[in-house]
Design a protein around this motif. Structure first.
Motif, PDB file in Angstrom:
ATOM      1  N   THR A  94     -40.169  -8.878  -9.270  1.00 27.31           N
ATOM      2  CA  THR A  94     -38.966  -8.287  -9.346  1.00 27.31           C
ATOM      3  C   THR A  94     -40.048  -6.490  -8.839  1.00 27.31           C
ATOM      4  O   THR A  94     -41.258  -6.045  -9.347  1.00 27.31           O
ATOM      5  N   LEU A  95     -39.058  -6.118  -7.807  1.00 30.99           N
ATOM      6  CA  LEU A  95     -39.461  -4.137  -7.678  1.00 30.99           C
ATOM      7  C   LEU A  95     -38.174  -3.146  -7.443  1.00 30.99           C
ATOM      8  O   LEU A  95     -37.263  -3.770  -7.282  1.00 30.99           O
ATOM      9  N   ALA A  96     -39.306  -2.073  -8.098  1.00 33.88           N
ATOM     10  CA  ALA A  96     -38.302  -1.267  -8.105  1.00 33.88           C
ATOM     11  C   ALA A  96     -38.740  -0.344  -6.568  1.00 33.88           C
ATOM     12  O   ALA A  96     -39.231  -0.158  -6.609  1.00 33.88           O
ATOM     13  N   PRO A  97     -37.092   0.281  -6.289  1.00 37.41           N
ATOM     14  CA  PRO A  97     -36.834   0.416  -4.738  1.00 37.41           C
ATOM     15  C   PRO A  97     -38.026   2.052  -5.342  1.00 37.41           C
ATOM     16  O   PRO A  97     -39.005   1.896  -4.281  1.00 37.41           O
ATOM     17  N   GLU A  98     -38.046   3.007  -6.062  1.00 32.89           N
ATOM     18  CA  GLU A  98     -39.285   3.945  -6.349  1.00 32.89           C
ATOM     19  C   GLU A  98     -40.286   3.249  -5.997  1.00 32.89           C
ATOM     20  O   GLU A  98     -41.257   4.547  -6.138  1.00 32.89           O
ATOM     21  N   THR A  99     -41.081   1.993  -6.624  1.00 34.26           N
ATOM     22  CA  THR A  99     -42.389   2.181  -6.295  1.00 34.26           C
ATOM     23  C   THR A  99     -42.480   1.117  -4.610  1.00 34.26           C
ATOM     24  O   THR A  99     -43.091   1.858  -4.423  1.00 34.26           O
ATOM     25  N   LEU A 100     -41.745   1.167  -4.374  1.00 33.51           N
ATOM     26  CA  LEU A 100     -41.740   0.929  -2.984  1.00 33.51           C
ATOM     27  C   LEU A 100     -42.025   1.878  -1.912  1.00 33.51           C
ATOM     28  O   LEU A 100     -42.766   2.299  -1.467  1.00 33.51           O
ATOM     29  N   SER A 101     -41.279   2.445  -2.598  1.00 32.18           N
ATOM     30  CA  SER A 101     -41.529   4.425  -1.766  1.00 32.18           C
ATOM     31  C   SER A 101     -43.233   4.734  -2.073  1.00 32.18           C
ATOM     32  O   SER A 101     -43.617   5.862  -1.449  1.00 32.18           O
ATOM     33  N   THR A 102     -43.580   4.615  -2.965  1.00 32.11           N
ATOM     34  CA  THR A 102     -44.620   4.999  -3.535  1.00 32.11           C
ATOM     35  C   THR A 102     -45.825   4.846  -2.211  1.00 32.11           C
ATOM     36  O   THR A 102     -47.144   5.082  -2.055  1.00 32.11           O
ATOM     37  N   PRO A 120     -46.756  -5.938  -8.356  1.00 36.46           N
ATOM     38  CA  PRO A 120     -45.020  -5.892  -8.508  1.00 36.46           C
ATOM     39  C   PRO A 120     -45.479  -3.828  -8.703  1.00 36.46           C
ATOM     40  O   PRO A 120     -44.497  -3.937  -8.408  1.00 36.46           O
ATOM     41  N   ASP A 121     -46.324  -2.924  -9.934  1.00 36.13           N
ATOM     42  CA  ASP A 121     -46.536  -2.157  -9.952  1.00 36.13           C
ATOM     43  C   ASP A 121     -46.627  -1.119  -9.825  1.00 36.13           C
ATOM     44  O   ASP A 121     -47.338   0.771  -9.346  1.00 36.13           O
ATOM     45  N   GLY A 122     -47.116  -1.247  -7.846  1.00 33.24           N
ATOM     46  CA  GLY A 122     -47.501  -0.579  -6.915  1.00 33.24           C
ATOM     47  C   GLY A 122     -49.134  -0.158  -6.962  1.00 33.24           C
ATOM     48  O   GLY A 122     -49.918   0.698  -6.099  1.00 33.24           O
ATOM     49  N   ASP A 123     -49.783  -0.473  -7.802  1.00 33.62           N
ATOM     50  CA  ASP A 123     -51.486  -0.980  -7.668  1.00 33.62           C
ATOM     51  C   ASP A 123     -52.045  -1.185  -6.808  1.00 33.62           C
ATOM     52  O   ASP A 123     -51.673  -2.719  -6.273  1.00 33.62           O
ATOM     53  N   LEU A 124     -52.740  -0.564  -5.984  1.00 36.51           N
ATOM     54  CA  LEU A 124     -54.015  -0.711  -4.704  1.00 36.51           C
ATOM     55  C   LEU A 124     -54.112  -2.356  -4.627  1.00 36.51           C
ATOM     56  O   LEU A 124     -55.486  -1.591  -5.930  1.00 36.51           O
ATOM     57  N   LEU A 125     -54.541  -3.348  -4.052  1.00 33.67           N
ATOM     58  CA  LEU A 125     -55.113  -4.322  -4.996  1.00 33.67           C
ATOM     59  C   LEU A 125     -56.646  -5.201  -3.806  1.00 33.67           C
ATOM     60  O   LEU A 125     -57.394  -4.754  -4.145  1.00 33.67           O
ATOM     61  N   GLY A 157     -37.227  -2.738   6.010  1.00 35.20           N
ATOM     62  CA  GLY A 157     -38.661  -1.927   7.005  1.00 35.20           C
ATOM     63  C   GLY A 157     -37.720  -1.092   6.273  1.00 35.20           C
ATOM     64  O   GLY A 157     -37.111  -0.637   5.801  1.00 35.20           O
ATOM     65  N   PHE A 158     -38.845   0.246   7.976  1.00 39.94           N
ATOM     66  CA  PHE A 158     -38.019   1.663   7.830  1.00 39.94           C
ATOM     67  C   PHE A 158     -38.644   1.592   6.325  1.00 39.94           C
ATOM     68  O   PHE A 158     -37.617   3.295   6.271  1.00 39.94           O
ATOM     69  N   LEU A 159     -39.158   1.698   5.636  1.00 43.57           N
ATOM     70  CA  LEU A 159     -40.090   2.041   4.393  1.00 43.57           C
ATOM     71  C   LEU A 159     -40.767   3.301   4.200  1.00 43.57           C
ATOM     72  O   LEU A 159     -41.859   3.665   4.979  1.00 43.57           O
ATOM     73  N   ARG A 160     -39.978   4.570   4.329  1.00 49.16           N
ATOM     74  CA  ARG A 160     -40.744   5.577   4.204  1.00 49.16           C
ATOM     75  C   ARG A 160     -39.875   6.904   3.464  1.00 49.16           C
ATOM     76  O   ARG A 160     -38.516   7.034   3.566  1.00 49.16           O
ATOM     77  N   GLY A 161     -40.730   7.106   2.850  1.00 47.20           N
ATOM     78  CA  GLY A 161     -39.994   7.639   1.452  1.00 47.20           C
ATOM     79  C   GLY A 161     -39.320   7.431   0.765  1.00 47.20           C
ATOM     80  O   GLY A 161     -39.597   6.535  -0.126  1.00 47.20           O
ATOM     81  N   SER A 162     -38.052   7.989  -0.178  1.00 41.05           N
ATOM     82  CA  SER A 162     -37.421   7.357  -1.004  1.00 41.05           C
ATOM     83  C   SER A 162     -36.018   6.039   0.087  1.00 41.05           C
ATOM     84  O   SER A 162     -35.424   5.289  -0.854  1.00 41.05           O
ATOM     85  N   SER A 163     -36.505   6.105   1.547  1.00 45.32           N
ATOM     86  CA  SER A 163     -34.968   5.554   1.817  1.00 45.32           C
ATOM     87  C   SER A 163     -36.032   4.023   2.634  1.00 45.32           C
ATOM     88  O   SER A 163     -37.200   3.959   2.932  1.00 45.32           O
TER      89      SER A 163
END
Length: 290
Positions: free
Chosen positions: A143-151, A177-182, A259-265
């Motif tokens: 599971t992912l938080a939208p805030e994580t996806l936005s980063t 899932p926490d947004g760390d780059l692999l 899709g259209f992952l741009r900022g918080s949108s």
């Protein structure tokens, strides 16, 4: 071996001022892929990580799924008439006993860097060859938080070293899932960048990538969804739009497609159960006036 970038002199015109200066270009060269010595496909790519690209492509075609299924990957000597090695021909030798589908041996494909090689151009083919359907890849679904996806896009952008110098590369990256780059790979073709990621993961024994998020620059095509499904990746995010067939395949495979992952949108097209708070809430019912 071909370099990742090349320097060329150009004429620059800016605000009416003409000047001559050197410019850095991303390299683009053909790579011929061979399987057990037989010509399989040719793709235009940025040199580098060629062995990973070749094995990642075979994962997406359903030929291999584990490092031990690949016996050897080599550049082919004698690729030119005078016997020289161009480092643009790679042969993947499979371990004895690993079956090779006839369709892959019969296809001689040329593809540009923008479209890739789509050897499984149907939903049914992907369904029958996928070894790790996303919904079956983990005991506890990611599971992912939208805030994580936005980063993620900014993290990817900051990791694009060659793009900084050329402005001419696509990129693909794997995140936790926490947004760390692999891992992150760059290429003139986004499909090549994904193959390089998957091929590296194969060689490290990390498949399926059931706890990873794949982010790609540009749009999400059917082929990119196919590659993610074949690698067992449950979430694919793109900074631009998906195609209709990409959405259909993602839904069929149980994958989350953003899709259209741009900022918080962002737009969540399929697999909303993996994105926290993505369930659509009905507006409250207003009391009727009396």
């Amino acid at each position: 071996m071909g370099r990742v970038t090349e320097r060329r002199r150009i004429v620059r015109i800016r605000d009416g001022v003409v000047s001559e200066r050197p410019d850095t270009l991303v390299a683009e060269e053909p790579l011929e892929l061979r399987l057990n010595g037989r010509r399989l496909a040719v793709t235009m790519r940025t040199p580098g990580d060629d062995f990973a690209l070749a094995t990642g492509f075979l994962v997406s075609e359903g030929v291999v799924a584990a490092a031990e299924e690949v016996r050897q990957v080599v550049y082919c000597a004698g690729a030119t008439e005078d016997g020289g090695n161009t480092y643009n021909v790679v042969d993947v030798r499979l371990t004895e006993g690993v079956p090779v589908p006839d369709i892959t041996l019969e296809r001689n494909v040329y593809t540009t860097s923008s479209c890739g090689v789509c050897g499984k151009a149907s939903l049914e083919a992907v369904r029958t060859t996928a070894r790790w359907p996303p919904d079956e890849g983990s005991a506890s679904p990611l599971t992912l938080a939208p805030e994580t996806l936005s980063t993620l896009p900014d993290t990817l952008r900051s990791a694009q070293r060659v793009f900084e110098r050329t402005g001419g590369l696509h990129a693909a990256a794997l995140f936790t899932p926490d947004g760390d780059l692999l891992d992150v790979r760059e290429d003139v073709g986004r499909h090549n960048a994904v193959d390089k990621l998957v091929g590296r993961a194969l060689r490290q024994g990390l498949l399926p990538l059931a706890e990873a998020v794949l982010l790609v620059s540009g749009r999400a095509s059917f082929e990119l969804v196919q590659k993610a499904v074949m690698a067992g990746i449950p979430v694919l995010a793109a900074v631009s739009a998906p195609s209709s067939l990409a959405v259909e395949l993602a839904e069929e495979a149980g994958m989350t497609l953003v899709g259209f992952l741009r900022g918080s949108s962002m737009n969540v097209y399929t697999g909303t159960h993996r994105v926290a708070g993505a369930g659509v809430q009905e507006p409250p019912v207003q009391p009727s006036a009396r």
